[in-house]
Scaffold this motif. Structure first.
Motif: not given
Length: 269
Positions: A3, A82-84, A113-116, A241
């Motif tokens: 990561d 929302e994902t990936g 990644v995953d919305g972040e 967010r």
């Protein structure tokens, strides 16, 4: 690839893509380029916006051919998955400045990644500034960024960021009035990513809107502020967010006061 390595790689690609898009925008700056409107009289777009986005996407696709891309102009997604992993692109943030020959515009690229958000870059070619954020922190032209430590609102400068449409001007007026009442001064630059970057760099102490900001106008700058030691929340005071209502950014010391500005504006919705 672990990561951390992936985050570093994505940070490098974000800078490369943002610089490529900014170069396209800069080449056409003050060239008499044709201007069109989209959803309103002041919601403008130029061929340079489209060309810059095309260039940014091409650079991203060289390394990440299958990642979703969220962007302001056509042929990209308009919502963050929302994902990936995904990329978020604003080819020219501050287009109204751009068409008026004002240097406060830039190209912003963020990756999530995953919305972040995990990395991003905002390049302002006519100002000579590249802001980047990734696993190593937040930087402007290789100098580390840090928010201010001002705790007295009467010494602070705050920006009403984003844009209130004509049917929301009472909220805009409430926000600016609340800023003037609470803080030393007000600034507005007409380029949200620049305004957020300036909070991260300590040139502003806060930036605020009660509206839902587009992800391409916000995500890269929000991550800069966080990595520079600042605070970014929604209207409820919860962690911001990409789909939050309201964006309240500050050095952390004056956050409650900046949050009060957003809530005063929101009360008129």
């Amino acid at each position: 690839m672990n990561d951390a390595d992936d985050a570093r790689r994505r940070a490098e690609v974000a800078v490369r893509a943002a610089r490529a898009g900014a170069e396209v925008a800069s080449d056409a700056f003050r060239s008499g380029i044709a201007v069109e409107t989209k959803d309103g009289k002041t919601d403008v777009v130029t061929q340079a916006d489209r060309d810059a986005q095309t260039t940014v996407v091409e650079v991203l696709r060289e390394t990440y051919p299958d990642d979703p891309i969220v962007g302001e102009e056509a042929d990209t997604l308009k919502a963050v998955p929302e994902t990936g992993p995904a990329w978020i692109v604003d080819p020219i943030d501050g287009t109204n400045n751009y068409v008026d020959g004002i240097r406060a515009f830039g190209t912003a690229v963020a990756t999530v990644v995953d919305g972040e958000p995990i990395a991003g870059a905002s390049v302002f070619p006519e100002l000579g500034d590249t802001y980047r954020v990734g696993p190593e922190g937040a930087f402007r032209n290789d100098d580390p960024l840090s928010v201010t430590d001002r705790a007295d609102p009467e010494t602070a400068t705050v920006c009403p960021t984003f844009w209130w449409d004509y049917d929301e001007r009472d909220q805009y007026a409430a926000a600016t009035g609340a800023i003037v009442e609470r803080f030393a001064d007000l600034r507005r630059f007409g380029c949200a990513q620049l305004e957020l970057a300036m909070v991260a760099a300590g040139a502003l102490d806060g930036a605020v809107t009660n509206l839902v900001m587009n992800p391409w106008d916000s995500v890269a700058g929000v991550q800069l502020i966080r990595e520079a030691g600042g605070t970014v929340t929604d209207l409820e005071g919860d962690r911001w967010r990409h789909d939050s209502t309201g964006l309240v950014a500050s050095n952390g010391e004056i956050h409650d006061d900046v949050l009060a500005v957003a809530r005063e504006a929101a009360a008129l919705e």
